[in-house]
Design an enzyme around this catalytic site. Structure first.
Site, PDB file in Angstrom:
ATOM      1  N   HIS A  95      86.138  45.273  39.463  1.00 32.90           N
ATOM      2  CA  HIS A  95      86.744  46.408  38.772  1.00 32.90           C
ATOM      3  C   HIS A  95      87.697  46.025  37.652  1.00 32.90           C
ATOM      4  CE1 HIS A  95      89.364  45.552  42.274  1.00 32.90           C
ATOM      5  NE2 HIS A  95      90.345  45.897  41.480  1.00 32.90           N
ATOM      6  N   ASP A 110      91.865  40.281  43.338  1.00 36.09           N
ATOM      7  CA  ASP A 110      90.988  40.576  42.208  1.00 36.09           C
ATOM      8  C   ASP A 110      90.107  39.377  41.888  1.00 36.09           C
ATOM      9  OD1 ASP A 110      91.762  43.255  41.299  1.00 36.09           O
ATOM     10  OD2 ASP A 110      93.729  42.346  40.989  1.00 36.09           O
ATOM     11  N   HIS A 167      94.925  42.065  48.415  1.00 35.27           N
ATOM     12  CA  HIS A 167      93.968  42.577  47.427  1.00 35.27           C
ATOM     13  C   HIS A 167      93.761  41.497  46.384  1.00 35.27           C
ATOM     14  CE1 HIS A 167      91.753  45.064  44.741  1.00 35.27           C
ATOM     15  NE2 HIS A 167      92.646  44.923  43.783  1.00 35.27           N
ATOM     16  N   ASP A 219      91.403  49.812  44.778  1.00 39.35           N
ATOM     17  CA  ASP A 219      91.970  49.646  43.438  1.00 39.35           C
ATOM     18  C   ASP A 219      91.164  50.261  42.306  1.00 39.35           C
ATOM     19  OD1 ASP A 219      93.981  48.772  41.703  1.00 39.35           O
ATOM     20  OD2 ASP A 219      93.021  46.846  41.349  1.00 39.35           O
TER      21      ASP A 219
END
Lengths: 954, 954
Positions: free
Chosen positions: B414, B45, B43, B167
């Site tokens: 996000h 970001d 994941h 997320d």
């Protein structure tokens, strides 16, 4: 004179006509440029913060994330994908585990990489051993274990050319000598005194020839030795490991933080600065650190960019992947006259007040156990001589006896025997040694001990080892009415040893027919230390005479009697304010009733009497001060808060005395406090004074960490000179507040004068020498004229910020502090007659007989057994004992049925008028029952035929 | 009714006859066993603790070690070496960077892996966008940017089948609808209310069909949606990342800590527990987490062992590497009737008192700038229509206009527009958007603005953008005696807009020939905010009428005169204890002199008057309490320490009023304090009340973090119901202390009732509706009947322990606290006539005209330019304006010379009696000067022909 050589009785090394193949692949750079050898490497501690298994697997990551399996997994594909890349690997304890897990395809790949020099083994020991608290016997064994593994696995081209001691905290001269005799062409290390390094940088003396021996003729023990510019780290800002936090090279102009010019400029500056410290147009940069390269792509990707951009930048500098061997080879071509070094690199300080001299003593229990284990390992190896069909031991890791060799290999690591690991890791080292004792642990311990018994004695009756004999604890001997004591002497000369067997006497008499014997009551100190364990109330003392490389057995029987008193008629007597003296035919030792301390020693035959005051003292451990708040004492660092130690006794020690009825032994007991005791013994016929110290639990309620020393004060005019051994072998002269090769600014008047004492320390004036031998490595010094001290135990509450992250606060089995017990032996004699005494005594201490027990006497039907009344004596394994100046250092088999024998001359040049002379020994008939069919000399590490190896010429 | 479709004017997608190739490689397990789909994933970001570039490179590691380049470097060789292994990758903002750095051989390898389903792209957006503070236009753009990149690079087989929002902190229904229309077969996410999750586990409702739209007919907006059992992490104890600290699988019995059975048992237990929450004999385990797999060997090596040992253990369970798509495909074969969900997943709480509703408002400045930037992006895209030969924009990342699209893509992440990144990262997002404005930043900004000017106006005179118009700052307009205002309308219908141009008047008169104009003095608030910058003392206000998809220009000239007074004859007047009213032809807004607050609103035509009290208040931010010391307010969490907010005014706000001489605008000024101001405006001809708020620097000397709200209180009987938009599109009904699908135990009476408000919030009774529109995303609620509030700014001193590691304490340019200024627009009308007003107004707000300036009027010789006295008007780019219910959402070119046009019906089913009806628009002649040769409908993401895609049937 002192020298080592080794012999092989059957071929076991890969011979190679092309002995220099290790250097063939080297890039030697460009003559007109500064050549920067970038050396990708990982430094994998064989245990430290985590155990060796945890480090291998990468488990117990709450302490630290580090997994060696992933390092090798990661590096090999990188090497395979790019022929220009290089990597070095060091610790065979780790490599061998990884290798065993690989499939054939991977093994072939790795072999190819090794053959082409892209993966290069450096050092190649089982571990990177400590140099301060190791014995040369153990160093040779651990190096051999790794080097032979490499040879067996990869052949001659894998033979390491360079020794690589980048992390040990100081460097011994003996280590250099051993490396030279192992065929190494050079040595690089990282840690040396900060002042020494500054000076060397200034005078461009970072690389020189180290003369490792004052006995061997040059160049046999000469070793090219280089200091790494950055320890073993990369220059500041260039750590590209996955766990490092330096900026990567960011070369996409479209993204933020593009930094190519910045990185190039910074690297060029670092390289030029380094080049200014060295003599040639080659420099080596260690591009790696602890457990790095687990994700080697991060390193290599950025190094690739670094090489690309610096080389493109027209800085008269060329960067390339290289290895220490290739760097060394380039230096060898440089035609430089190198300086010669004759002393060593102890003690090590990395900053003022930061002397790494505490670890010389840290964890005395572990240090002692490592010594004890060596004896067991040597006996295992020797025993196998009789066990050919069982093949229980080989160097090659396949059979169960390898456990003890692995464990001993691991234990020599520079955070193992050094005492600088975390507590749980120290426990693991001890456990491994214990399991190594349980040498056939694949089956039951009982089965195993039968095997050993058969090997040693020809008797398959199980051997019982009593691990707590030193505190008079042994289930068998204290409870059984009849048992057999089996004693094996691993020396190739006959010795005699006083045994002390725990027994419980009430209405029983102990009978050792035909032997002088004495019952000595268990001392108050031992009772205190035992803490209600065991029921033995006496030690049965008798002298065991042992054949060279053989054993003796003694049957002990208790008979019901009322004559108990007669054997115990001399009891321990308390002495109040009264001088006392013990004596044997060699020494008189006098104690002063007013002080409770030893007062004088008289050598009767030599007619020498010297006032000798001995006391037990403690230094209070610094917790840092205003000048340097981080200068704590810790596992590594010794830094007393004040230079004057405190007395362990509150007033004076309480004296007691025991003189046995039949004069086998006389003992004086000193109780300095509830936690410091001493026994001084004189045994009949033994020309040495035995001092048994018992220290612990060291109290710390006063918030002071404590470092306990035994200090001797004499009237000898020693003027700051004293002498310590190097790894139990050659002796180096030491001098207070002085270093032979640079001007010392002494910042610690005590710690800065401590040196490792592996086997002996002595002082002398023109005539008289006081020698103290020990049973484990300790720190020692002579801080004023006529004085000599050894640190024997330490318990600390602070931490020295050197990485271990916990205080050296051994709490022991009962949680209140570890009790340690050990021995010193004192010799007082003329200077000229001391060497022959301490050389032989040290050998007898280091390779003391193995004592074990059996329930029953062996059957008389075993071949080779002879019944002599109650005693069973087995013939020696040598046809005749070796002369006293020759030591059978090791004797072991190889998997192909050969034998490796190491024999050494154990006297230094000129230290004894007779024994220092050359000696001759015939190998052909050395061992009984064996016929020598062929014989070749190997390198000391046993990994190459000596004739195949030509070391680089400097 | 509301619906989306898109049109392509030239072919640009890879057609594939084999549209289901993505599922071909799937292992569907064994029918009789529990099938455990292990999904290795990372994941990544797109900025959070570090900037997106820092994350890509792995720089700035002092914050956190994470480098995406190494993840892809590491995974590809693992996949290549073992066909059974799988990996998914999500964020194309990262993947595209990596891809551009690879050589051809690597690209071919990756293509092969993608083709075979071993490397699978999931989601495939430029980022994994936030769902609470994003606008659907920006979501579509960022998804399109990623999806088309994949299509262009890898062809149809790379088309992601599964959306992956693991997320984001709550999930919007509009997002589901958009995903469905993009052709996704399913969605998985990780975060939902902890009570909701517990309930779903109990009733085995972790997976269901989400009906994404109340307007579109099923299944057009239906999306299979699954909740991940462990968020996006592995089950406890099975994190095998190089940076994880779980125990690895240690399977060598010869080493310590062998743990195979222990690991197998623990895993089997975790799998059985999970299976108990789900309906089929398939479960998916997310084996990865944030930035994991940088050294993927650690993961895969241990997963290999896990698979081996569990599968061998006869547990009626089979483990295999899989992907979310394959898991989804297995579920699709399971023949289960799935539940239908119609609401959304807001708000999100992960524990009592831990409502993630603060981030709806966090960083109002950034949230506003993202909105502003969208307008610029859309204008860029449209402008390119006229710029064919220059090719300044394409979707495909090669040309300079991609900067703004990249920046907008990244900003939807996000932790970007959500306001939940660290401050330095928020600065980086803003910088990227700014540099995106500077769209041709490869050359000079000046050159670039000429290009844009040419595109928009046909005039190559450089455009000058004034970034601080909202605080009446513009170097050009305040200092120049003559300049041109260029205003471009990106909507495909004509609009009019009041412009406010900063000018400095002294003895000059401002002339805008033929236009009604008014000079409004710079307000006290603006002067305070400007902090001595700028010299403009008035705003020149006039109404700009703008053609559909076209621009207008206005020349402003200052003439020397003495008539200054006449234009400024109405000044701002302070009002003391006196009611005041402002009015235009639509509204009367009355203020109470006693309270200083708005008192009532009258809609003149509708004859509705409602008492409306509006106040500015602040919640004090919780720093945790005894019940939960970690329940701090922070960047994510909103948790007022007490539920009743405090007044920003100390007593009452100070009122002033301005009524212009010619009635273009009337304004009331409220000064609540030194840091809270408001202006309420009524413009002639505008059926809306404009409320401009200015808040900051929020004082924190009292140690209270503060969250500022604007609260409206009316007499409407709303009974806890209120309405908020979903990503600026459909409206959802909200109800205080209530969730439609489970029984709520409300732990936070304020924060637990906050919802995202992207464009509007309203309340109504049976007759009357009060609608508030905003200019950026905010949190909002209705906490009591007739009440409505929006949070507009927040400044905090504590941290909410959700990872960001710093307080949301924006100190701004001057270090004393960020000042934020924004607008609300109020509508008060009947329920039935509200939708047509707020739909069109919201669109005009979101796609408000672009205002820029030029020094000189354009030459009249440019093609298409017509001089109309002082005004220069360019023809609209549409042949005729679109009807009001049709919105030209996007218009852009493709690299192969085609065009992508998105047109949407922007009214919900039944919300307006007329405008909700279907509408027809002819694409053939939509744009001027272009002939449509062919036309095909695409998926919403523009990455496949609609006819080629058949979504899975549930």
């Amino acid at each position: 004179m002192l020298g080592l050589f080794i012999v092989i009785l059957a071929s076991c090394c890969t011979a190679s006509a092309d002995v220099s193949c290790g250097y063939h692949s080297c890039n030697l750079g460009e003559a007109e440029k500064l050549n920067v050898h970038l050396v990708p490497h990982t430094h994998d501690d064989v245990g430290w913060l985590k155990t060796v298994d945890q480090y291998y697997y990468g488990s117990n990551s709450s302490i630290v994330i580090a997994g060696v399996q992933y390092i090798l997994d990661s590096v090999i594909p990188q090497l395979l994908s790019d022929p220009s890349k290089r990597f070095i690997y060091v610790e065979i304890a780790f490599f061998s585990r990884w290798w065993e897990e690989q499939n054939d395809a991977m093994k072939e790949n790795v072999k190819q990489l090794v053959q082409e020099g892209r993966l290069e083994f450096i050092l190649g020991g089982w571990c990177m051993n400590d140099e301060a608290s190791t014995h040369y016997n153990a160093i040779i064994d651990q190096m051999t274990h790794g080097l032979r593994y490499l040879n067996d696995t990869f052949g001659a081209c894998a033979r390491p050319r360079v020794a690589w001691q980048i992390d040990p905290f100081g460097h011994s001269r003996e280590q250099a000598s051993l490396f030279a005799q192992m065929g190494f062409d050079g040595l690089f290390f990282g840690r040396l005194d900060y002042e020494d390094k500054e000076n060397r940088e200034k005078i461009r003396n970072m690389e020189e020839i180290w003369r490792g021996s004052q006995s061997l003729t040059s160049p046999h023990a000469d070793l090219f030795t280089g200091v790494d510019e950055n320890g073993y780290n990369p220059p500041d800002g260039f750590c590209f490991d996955a766990f490092c936090r330096d900026q990567p090279i960011m070369d996409n102009p479209a993204l933020e933080d593009y930094n190519v010019e910045e990185k190039v400029d910074k690297f060029v500056a670092a390289a030029l600065k380094q080049a200014n410290h060295f003599q040639t147009n080659h420099i080596m940069m260690t591009m790696g650190s602890d457990f790095e390269y687990s994700n080697s792509n991060v390193w290599y990707k950025n190094l690739d960019k670094l090489i690309k951009y610096v080389n493109a930048a027209d800085k008269n500098m060329t960067l390339f992947y290289s290895t220490p061997s290739c760097y060394l080879y380039a230096l060898n071509h440089a035609n430089v006259m190198w300086n010669i070094k004759k002393d060593d690199f102890f003690p090590y300080a990395d900053a003022p007040h930061q002397y790494w001299t505490g670890y010389f003593t840290s964890r005395p229990g572990l240090k002692g156990y490592v010594r004890e284990s060596n004896k067991y390992l040597q006996v295992m190896c020797q025993s196998h001589k009789n066990l050919q069909p069982l093949q229980v031991y080989s160097y090659d890791g396949q059979l169960s006896f390898t456990w003890i060799r692995d464990a001993m290999g691991v234990a020599q690591h520079h955070d193992a025997v050094s005492g600088t690991s975390k507590q749980h890791v120290a426990n693991d080292y001890a456990k491994r040694l214990y399991e190594g004792f349980d040498a056939c642990s694949v089956s039951s311990r009982e089965e195993c001990n039968k095997v050993i018994s058969t090997a040693l004695t020809g008797n398959n009756e199980q051997l019982i080892f009593c691990d707590y004999l030193n505190i008079t604890l042994c289930d068998l001997t204290q409870s059984s009415n009849q048992f057999v004591v089996m004693v094996y002497n691993p020396l190739a000369r006959g010795v005699s040893k006083y045994l002390r067997i725990p027994v419980k006497i009430n209405f029983y008499l102990i009978i050792l027919n035909k032997f002088a014997q004495q019952l000595v009551p268990v001392s108050e100190a031992t009772l205190s230390v035992r803490r209600n364990r065991g029921s033995a109330n006496c030690e049965l003392v008798f002298l065991a005479k042992l054949p060279a490389l053989g054993h003796n057995t003694f049957q002990v029987t208790k008979h019901k009697t009322s004559k108990t008193v007669s054997l115990l008629k001399t009891k321990v007597e308390k002495v109040i304010n009264q001088d006392v003296t013990i004596t044997n035919e060699f020494y008189k030792v006098k104690f002063d009733g007013n002080t409770g301390l030893m007062a004088s020693i008289e050598n009767i035959a030599s007619g020498i009497t010297v006032p000798v005051k001995q006391d037990m003292l403690w230094y209070n451990a610094s917790m840092g001060n205003d000048e340097n708040i981080n200068s704590h004492t810790g596992a590594y660092i010794f830094r007393p808060n004040v230079s004057t130690p405190f007395q362990c006794s509150n007033g004076k020690p309480q004296l007691s005395i025991f003189k046995g009825s039949n004069l086998l032994v006389q003992e004086v007991y000193q109780k300095f406090s509830d936690w410091v005791w001493q026994v001084i013994r004189l045994y009949a016929g033994k020309k040495q004074i035995e001092v048994e110290w018992t220290v612990g639990p060291i109290p710390v309620q006063d918030k002071w960490g404590k470092e306990i020393i035994s200090r001797y004060e004499t009237n000898l005019e020693t003027n700051g000179y004293f002498y310590t051994d190097s790894n139990g072998r050659e002796i180096l002269e030491r001098r207070k507040d002085y270093r032979p090769t640079w001007h010392l600014n002494q910042s610690e008047s005590v710690a800065g004068n401590y040196y490792p004492v592996n086997s002996r320390i002595y002082i002398h004036d023109n005539q008289v020498q006081l020698t103290v031998l020990n049973d484990r490595s300790q720190g020692g010094s002579s801080l004023s004229t006529g004085q000599l001290e050894l640190m024997i135990h330490r318990r600390l509450l602070g931490e020295d910020s050197k990485g271990v992250g916990e205080a050296l606060n051994e709490t022991g089995q009962f949680g209140d502090g570890l009790i340690s017990r050990g021995k010193h032996w004192l010799l007082l004699d003329t200077v000229t007659s001391s060497a022959k005494q301490h050389r032989l005594l040290a050998e007898e201490i280091y390779m003391s007989p193995l004592v074990a027990f059996q329930h029953h006497a062996p059957s008389t039907t075993h071949i080779g057994w002879k019944q002599r009344r109650y005693n069973y004596f087995f013939e020696s394994h040598v046809t005749s004992p070796l002369p006293p100046n020759i030591h059978l250092l090791t004797l072991s088999t190889t998997t192909d049925g050969g034998y490796i024998v190491r024999v050494e001359h154990q006297f230094e040049k000129n230290e004894d008028s007779t024994l220092s002379k050359p000696a001759t020994v015939s190998l052909k008939n050395l061992l009984t029952d064996f016929h020598v069919s062929s014989c070749e000399e190997l390198l000391l590490g046993g990994n190459a035929f000596k004739q195949d190896v030509t070391r680089l010429n400097w």
